[in-house]
Design a protein around this motif. Structure first.
Motif, PDB file in Angstrom:
ATOM      1  N   VAL A 311       0.869  -1.177   0.000  1.00  0.00           N
ATOM      2  CA  VAL A 311       0.000   0.000   0.000  1.00  0.00           C
ATOM      3  C   VAL A 311       0.912   1.234   0.000  1.00  0.00           C
ATOM      4  CG1 VAL A 311      -1.724   1.309   1.273  1.00  0.00           C
ATOM      5  CG2 VAL A 311      -1.859  -1.193   1.195  1.00  0.00           C
ATOM      6  N   PRO A 312       0.866   2.071  -1.044  1.00  0.00           N
ATOM      7  CA  PRO A 312       1.818   3.182  -1.135  1.00  0.00           C
ATOM      8  C   PRO A 312       1.661   4.180   0.005  1.00  0.00           C
ATOM      9  CG  PRO A 312       0.760   2.784  -3.266  1.00  0.00           C
ATOM     10  CD  PRO A 312       0.002   1.985  -2.247  1.00  0.00           C
ATOM     11  N   ASN A 313       2.804   4.630   0.528  1.00  0.00           N
ATOM     12  CA  ASN A 313       2.791   5.712   1.521  1.00  0.00           C
ATOM     13  C   ASN A 313       3.854   6.763   1.238  1.00  0.00           C
ATOM     14  OD1 ASN A 313       5.136   4.400   2.240  1.00  0.00           O
ATOM     15  ND2 ASN A 313       4.650   4.254   4.420  1.00  0.00           N
ATOM     16  N   ASN A 314       4.508   6.645   0.058  1.00  0.00           N
ATOM     17  CA  ASN A 314       5.542   7.603  -0.299  1.00  0.00           C
ATOM     18  C   ASN A 314       5.735   7.578  -1.814  1.00  0.00           C
ATOM     19  OD1 ASN A 314       7.963   9.189  -0.412  1.00  0.00           O
ATOM     20  ND2 ASN A 314       8.315   8.644   1.729  1.00  0.00           N
ATOM     21  N   ALA A 315       5.938   8.734  -2.401  1.00  0.00           N
ATOM     22  CA  ALA A 315       6.163   8.818  -3.842  1.00  0.00           C
ATOM     23  C   ALA A 315       7.102   9.976  -4.151  1.00  0.00           C
ATOM     24  CB  ALA A 315       4.838   9.012  -4.587  1.00  0.00           C
ATOM     25  N   ASN A 316       7.902   9.774  -5.212  1.00  0.00           N
ATOM     26  CA  ASN A 316       8.822  10.817  -5.702  1.00  0.00           C
ATOM     27  C   ASN A 316       9.666  11.408  -4.575  1.00  0.00           C
ATOM     28  OD1 ASN A 316       8.004  10.569  -8.381  1.00  0.00           O
ATOM     29  ND2 ASN A 316       6.332  12.027  -8.111  1.00  0.00           N
ATOM     30  N   ASN A 317      10.240  10.522  -3.772  1.00  0.00           N
ATOM     31  CA  ASN A 317      11.028  10.992  -2.635  1.00  0.00           C
ATOM     32  C   ASN A 317      12.294  10.152  -2.521  1.00  0.00           C
ATOM     33  OD1 ASN A 317      11.923  12.256  -0.336  1.00  0.00           O
ATOM     34  ND2 ASN A 317      10.587  11.115   1.040  1.00  0.00           N
ATOM     35  N   SER A 318      13.223  10.366  -3.456  1.00  0.00           N
ATOM     36  CA  SER A 318      14.479   9.617  -3.409  1.00  0.00           C
ATOM     37  C   SER A 318      15.610  10.487  -3.942  1.00  0.00           C
ATOM     38  CB  SER A 318      14.381   8.327  -4.220  1.00  0.00           C
ATOM     39  OG  SER A 318      14.106   8.619  -5.576  1.00  0.00           O
ATOM     40  N   GLY A 319      15.782  11.667  -3.343  1.00  0.00           N
ATOM     41  CA  GLY A 319      16.860  12.548  -3.763  1.00  0.00           C
ATOM     42  C   GLY A 319      16.625  13.087  -5.153  1.00  0.00           C
ATOM     43  N   PHE A 320      17.667  13.021  -5.986  1.00  0.00           N
ATOM     44  CA  PHE A 320      17.562  13.589  -7.330  1.00  0.00           C
ATOM     45  C   PHE A 320      16.971  12.617  -8.339  1.00  0.00           C
ATOM     46  CE2 PHE A 320      21.605  11.418  -7.100  1.00  0.00           C
ATOM     47  CZ  PHE A 320      21.706  10.786  -8.325  1.00  0.00           C
ATOM     48  N   LEU A 321      16.769  11.327  -7.977  1.00  0.00           N
ATOM     49  CA  LEU A 321      16.280  10.349  -8.944  1.00  0.00           C
ATOM     50  C   LEU A 321      14.805  10.553  -9.257  1.00  0.00           C
ATOM     51  CD1 LEU A 321      18.050   7.071  -7.769  1.00  0.00           C
ATOM     52  CD2 LEU A 321      18.588   8.472  -9.762  1.00  0.00           C
ATOM     53  N   PHE A 322      13.980  10.613  -8.226  1.00  0.00           N
ATOM     54  CA  PHE A 322      12.545  10.749  -8.414  1.00  0.00           C
ATOM     55  C   PHE A 322      12.045  11.884  -7.536  1.00  0.00           C
ATOM     56  CE2 PHE A 322      13.545   6.187  -8.893  1.00  0.00           C
ATOM     57  CZ  PHE A 322      13.277   6.067 -10.241  1.00  0.00           C
ATOM     58  N   THR A 323      11.541  12.931  -8.162  1.00  0.00           N
ATOM     59  CA  THR A 323      11.021  14.083  -7.439  1.00  0.00           C
ATOM     60  C   THR A 323       9.677  14.474  -8.036  1.00  0.00           C
ATOM     61  OG1 THR A 323      12.033  15.717  -8.919  1.00  0.00           O
ATOM     62  CG2 THR A 323      13.375  14.918  -7.092  1.00  0.00           C
ATOM     63  N   PRO A 324       8.858  15.239  -7.318  1.00  0.00           N
ATOM     64  CA  PRO A 324       7.680  15.842  -7.941  1.00  0.00           C
ATOM     65  C   PRO A 324       8.136  16.821  -9.029  1.00  0.00           C
ATOM     66  CG  PRO A 324       7.586  16.008  -5.542  1.00  0.00           C
ATOM     67  CD  PRO A 324       8.965  15.573  -5.889  1.00  0.00           C
ATOM     68  N   ARG A 325       7.181  17.288  -9.823  1.00  0.00           N
ATOM     69  CA  ARG A 325       7.539  18.247 -10.873  1.00  0.00           C
ATOM     70  C   ARG A 325       8.243  19.465 -10.263  1.00  0.00           C
ATOM     71  NH1 ARG A 325       2.743  19.942 -12.638  1.00  0.00           N
ATOM     72  NH2 ARG A 325       2.493  18.366 -14.273  1.00  0.00           N
ATOM     73  N   GLN A 326       9.381  19.817 -10.834  1.00  0.00           N
ATOM     74  CA  GLN A 326      10.125  20.984 -10.390  1.00  0.00           C
ATOM     75  C   GLN A 326      10.527  21.802 -11.606  1.00  0.00           C
ATOM     76  OE1 GLN A 326      13.465  19.789  -7.997  1.00  0.00           O
ATOM     77  NE2 GLN A 326      12.205  18.910  -6.380  1.00  0.00           N
ATOM     78  N   ILE A 327      10.461  23.113 -11.469  1.00  0.00           N
ATOM     79  CA  ILE A 327      10.849  24.028 -12.550  1.00  0.00           C
ATOM     80  C   ILE A 327      11.976  24.917 -12.041  1.00  0.00           C
ATOM     81  CG2 ILE A 327      10.098  25.883 -14.082  1.00  0.00           C
ATOM     82  CD1 ILE A 327       7.311  24.685 -14.003  1.00  0.00           C
ATOM     83  N   GLU A 328      13.039  24.984 -12.821  1.00  0.00           N
ATOM     84  CA  GLU A 328      14.210  25.773 -12.450  1.00  0.00           C
ATOM     85  C   GLU A 328      14.517  26.761 -13.576  1.00  0.00           C
ATOM     86  OE1 GLU A 328      18.379  24.208 -10.948  1.00  0.00           O
ATOM     87  OE2 GLU A 328      18.271  24.130 -13.150  1.00  0.00           O
ATOM     88  N   ILE A 329      14.638  28.016 -13.243  1.00  0.00           N
ATOM     89  CA  ILE A 329      14.995  29.061 -14.217  1.00  0.00           C
ATOM     90  C   ILE A 329      16.350  29.636 -13.822  1.00  0.00           C
ATOM     91  CG2 ILE A 329      14.339  31.300 -15.197  1.00  0.00           C
ATOM     92  CD1 ILE A 329      11.436  30.554 -14.670  1.00  0.00           C
ATOM     93  N   SER A 330      17.266  29.678 -14.778  1.00  0.00           N
ATOM     94  CA  SER A 330      18.609  30.136 -14.454  1.00  0.00           C
ATOM     95  C   SER A 330      19.217  30.912 -15.621  1.00  0.00           C
ATOM     96  CB  SER A 330      19.511  28.945 -14.097  1.00  0.00           C
ATOM     97  OG  SER A 330      19.612  28.058 -15.197  1.00  0.00           O
ATOM     98  N   ALA A 331      20.261  31.650 -15.309  1.00  0.00           N
ATOM     99  CA  ALA A 331      21.019  32.409 -16.309  1.00  0.00           C
ATOM    100  C   ALA A 331      22.495  32.169 -16.072  1.00  0.00           C
ATOM    101  CB  ALA A 331      20.694  33.905 -16.206  1.00  0.00           C
ATOM    102  N   ARG A 332      23.248  32.088 -17.154  1.00  0.00           N
ATOM    103  CA  ARG A 332      24.681  31.852 -17.041  1.00  0.00           C
ATOM    104  C   ARG A 332      25.416  32.749 -18.030  1.00  0.00           C
ATOM    105  NH1 ARG A 332      26.415  25.820 -17.628  1.00  0.00           N
ATOM    106  NH2 ARG A 332      25.795  26.161 -19.810  1.00  0.00           N
ATOM    107  N   LEU A 333      26.419  33.442 -17.542  1.00  0.00           N
ATOM    108  CA  LEU A 333      27.222  34.338 -18.370  1.00  0.00           C
ATOM    109  C   LEU A 333      28.535  33.635 -18.711  1.00  0.00           C
ATOM    110  CD1 LEU A 333      27.602  37.128 -19.673  1.00  0.00           C
ATOM    111  CD2 LEU A 333      28.651  37.872 -17.513  1.00  0.00           C
ATOM    112  N   ASN A 334      28.781  33.458 -19.970  1.00  0.00           N
ATOM    113  CA  ASN A 334      30.028  32.827 -20.444  1.00  0.00           C
ATOM    114  C   ASN A 334      30.957  33.896 -20.984  1.00  0.00           C
ATOM    115  OD1 ASN A 334      28.962  30.163 -19.995  1.00  0.00           O
ATOM    116  ND2 ASN A 334      27.843  30.344 -21.909  1.00  0.00           N
ATOM    117  N   PHE A 335      32.196  33.870 -20.547  1.00  0.00           N
ATOM    118  CA  PHE A 335      33.178  34.859 -21.051  1.00  0.00           C
ATOM    119  C   PHE A 335      34.577  34.259 -21.018  1.00  0.00           C
ATOM    120  CE2 PHE A 335      32.573  35.495 -16.552  1.00  0.00           C
ATOM    121  CZ  PHE A 335      33.857  35.631 -16.051  1.00  0.00           C
TER     122      PHE A 335
END
Length: 335
Positions: A311-335
């Motif tokens: 009977v499930p009692n946990n989901a998407n909870n194993s570090g970076f392998l399985f997570t709930p939906r996540q959105i990341e916005i980033s910027a990187r300057l290359n020079f």
């Protein structure tokens, strides 16, 4: 007599070009592990084994693998520590005495089909499917020691033989990278329109296996689990790693925009979305044991019983392998 562990690997690969830089590959992969480390409690007293009758309860409809309520199974149960034949007369003064031995073998066989292209102008892709089977004698990933790894250190070793903890029969992985066409223009709009790309990676596989054994111990047992040896919780009539978690799916995507400033400088804007579909990957159950042992009774916990098994009692909870939906916005300057 400890031996150095060995791994023997072999493969056969056939590749065929199917046009426009696309390559089809078929391969066989094999691996044999030999003399891998194992940890056994050898201070159990073999002369203390007592034939114990365990009665099945909580399963009137017979949905469990051990039979209906009232079924009786005779189990040899360890009741004392103190292997005097091996450790001498002082052995009963000690609890578990663990020996590290090199007696585990493993084998892995796999077939892989892959198609890929990394040379097209705007798109790169790679998709592969793997069928595999991994079997072993209770292999573990520990090198620092443990208490007892096998069901019975003095019993039939084949009781511990079965699917590996890492056995994934079916796995599909694919990724695609698409660079949007650029417009040849000297106008400022090129900074808005050009240098866009999208990348998607998809993984789907069977869930990992687990052993549906026994919780707690019978009456008179010196240690835990089905036979009181304190080792693996496997029940011989059910087998090792015969159940598994539900299939697991992960789809990650990246939308990227590059804004160049001259020849050596650029600004990268990225939006990463992990688990795009927010797929529910089960990572925990209320119980992974099928029977709860108390005194001489084993109560079924599956469907029709106490209904806590799987009977499930946990989901998407194993570090970076399985997570709930996540959105990341980033910027990187290359020079």
């Amino acid at each position: 007599n400890l031996r150095m562990p060995q791994v023997q690997e072999f493969d056969l690969l056939v590749q065929q070009s199917v046009g426009r830089g696309t390559i089809l590959a078929l391969s066989y992969l094999g691996s044999l592990g030999r003399e891998l480390p194992n940890f056994l409690n050898l201070n159990l007293d073999p002369t203390s084994v007592k034939a114990t009758t365990i009665t099945i309860a909580g399963d009137p409809n017979g949905k469990g693998p051990l039979g209906t309520t009232g079924t009786q199974i005779t189990v040899p149960v360890y009741t004392k520590y103190g292997n005097t034949a091996l450790f001498g007369t002082n052995a009963p003064n000690f609890g578990a005495i663990t020996e590290m031995v090199s007696n585990i073998n493993s084998n892995y066989n796999a077939f892989v089909a892959e198609i890929q292209n990394r040379t097209l102008h705007s798109i790169q892709f790679d998709a592969n499917y793997t069928w595999s089977h991994a079997l072993d004698y209770g292999q573990n990933a520990l090198s620092q020691g443990g208490s007892s790894n096998w069901y019975d250190p003095f019993g039939d070793p084949r009781i511990n033989y079965g699917n590996s903890n890492y056995n994934v029969p079916n796995r599909f992985v694919a990724y695609a990278l698409y660079d949007f066409p650029n417009l040849k223009s000297a106008r400022w709009t090129k900074y808005l329109i050009n240098n866009w790309s999208i990348n998607d990676s998809f993984q789907m596989q069977n869930g990992l296996p687990f052993t549906a054994g026994a919780n707690n111990k019978p009456s008179g047992a010196i240690a835990g689990n089905w036979n009181g040896a304190g080792g693996n919780s496997v029940i011989p009539q059910i087998g090792y790693n015969t159940y598994r978690y539900p299939r697991r799916i992960v789809d990650d995507a990246r939308l990227q925009k590059e804004i160049p400033f001259g020849e050596r400088r650029s600004l990268e804007l990225m939006m990463n979305t992990f688990n795009v579909a927010n797929h529910k990957n089960i990572t925990g159950f209320v119980a992974t044991y099928l029977y709860n042992v108390s005194s001489t009774t084993a109560t079924y916990s599956g469907v029709g019983g106490t209904n806590t098994f799987m009977v499930p009692n946990n989901a998407n909870n194993s570090g970076f392998l399985f997570t709930p939906r996540q959105i990341e916005i980033s910027a990187r300057l290359n020079f």
